[in-house]
Design an enzyme around this catalytic site. Structure first.
Site, PDB file in Angstrom:
ATOM      1  CE  LYS A 177      -3.802  -2.444   2.175  1.00 10.20           C
ATOM      2  NZ  LYS A 177      -4.479  -2.838   3.422  1.00 10.20           N
TER       3      LYS A 177
ATOM      4  CD  GLN B 168      -3.325  -4.566   6.566  1.00 12.53           C
ATOM      5  OE1 GLN B 168      -3.320  -3.530   5.898  1.00 12.53           O
ATOM      6  NE2 GLN B 168      -3.890  -5.670   6.137  1.00 12.53           N
TER       7      GLN B 168
ATOM      8  CG  ASP C  69      -9.494  -0.187   5.355  1.00 13.88           C
ATOM      9  OD1 ASP C  69      -9.238  -0.445   4.164  1.00 13.88           O
ATOM     10  OD2 ASP C  69      -8.788  -0.562   6.307  1.00 13.88           O
TER      11      ASP C  69
END
Ligand code: NDP
Length: 295
Positions: A54, A98, A121
């Site tokens: 990412k 994460q 997200d």
């Protein structure tokens, strides 16, 4: 039947170029570069790889990125404090924590602590609720990437029977909502299957569009798939393979070799859904930076 590969690797490169062009134009107009932060707690190997990727992709499109590493033994309270700091940080457009998190941390609390305006997200209940009501929101990256893969390959969804296998909050459940919405890519009749589903094969074998997010390598076999189906394989599992230098290979949830010949379209693993997930996170960050969804 000759099938067409839904090539996420290739499409993600195209979209990467599009994003970079937009960023260059924004910066030329005096807009600050979009800024994404990722919080990584602990040393999970797969998570390290995903986050590293990412960050690399942020660099490639001209975003600012920050990687915040916290020790495995970071307490829930410490993580929540960090999140509050990031919520307040003015030069930051969006951030992710994460997953999975170490067992002593409640992932639901963490998700809810993130300011929904920075939740790129798309996991915060405000974004999930807005998605369900077909209002503008940050869409969860994996289902968002799948929509893009279907749209850009001109796969017709309207009126199709769609079966989603797996009901996680990050993939299966939002995927089922999105494909049922009255939207450009949507208008499917959706069935959502999970571990309590009585006759999985009955459902999968009548799907025009089959999306599988299980985490069980090569679980879906040819006898479970309808002739001409569009098959999306979300699963990525590391399977021991001594013939590989790194000692493992990546396997999807679909037994590709026997299923592909029955399909009209199918995603490979790797190179299908995975690269589209990362690109969708970047698209959400670009939207955040432009305040397209929330001011
Ligand atoms: P989870 O591991 O959270 O959940 C798996 C789901 O599968 C659950 O809903 C479970 O049902 C269901 N399930 C398990 N066994 C069966 C069965 N025998 N029959 C029917 N349903 C079953 O899923 P995730 O969505 O987090 O991950 C799924 C896979 O996708 C993993 O391999 C993961 O690595 C991968 N992934 C890939 C991404 C990408 O970018 N390509 C992104 C995210 C995930 P129940 O709810 O009843 O337990």
């Amino acid at each position: 039947m000759s099938y067409k590969l839904l090539n996420g690797k290739e499409l993600s490169q195209t979209i990467k170029g599009e994003i970079k062009q937009e960023v260059d134009a924004m910066v030329a107009n005096g807009h600050p570069r979009p800024h994404l932060a990722a919080v990584l707690v602990g040393n999970d190997g797969a998570s390290e790889t995903y986050v590293g990727h990412k960050v690399k992709m942020c660099d490639a499109v001209g975003f600012e990125s920050s990687l915040i590493r916290l020790n495995e033994d970071t307490s829930e309270e410490e993580l929540l404090e960090k999140i509050e700091q990031l919520n307040q940080q003015e030069d930051l457009d969006g951030f992710i924590v994460q997953l999975p998190l170490p067992k002593h941390i409640d992932a639901r609390k963490v998700t809810q602590a993130i300011d929904y305006r920075k939740d790129v997200d798309g996991f915060h209940p405000v974004n999930v609720g807005r998605m369900a009501q077909n209002l503008p929101s940050y869409l969860p990256a994996t289902p968002y990437g799948i929509l893009e893969l279907l749209e850009r390959n001109n796969v017709e969804t309207s009126g199709k029977e769609c079966v989603v296998v797996g009901r996680s909050n990050i993939v299966g459940s939002p995927m089922s909502i999105l494909l049922a919405r009255n939207a450009k890519v949507g208008n499917c009749t959706v069935t959502l299957c999970h571990s309590r589903t009585k006759d999985l094969k009955y459902h999968t074998s009548r799907a025009d569009i089959l999306v599988v997010a299980l985490g069980k390598p090569e679980f879906i076999t040819a006898d479970m798939v309808k002739e001409g189906a569009v098959v999306i394989d979300v699963g990525i599992t590391r399977v021991k393979d001594d013939s590989k230098k790194r000692g493992y290979r990546l396997a999807g949830d679909i037994k590709f070799d026997e299923v592909a010949p029955k399909c009209s379209f199918i995603t490979p693993v790797p190179g299908g859904v995975g690269p589209m997930t990362v690109i969708s996170l970047l698209k959400n960050t670009l939207k955040a930076s432009r305040k397209e969804i929330y001011t």
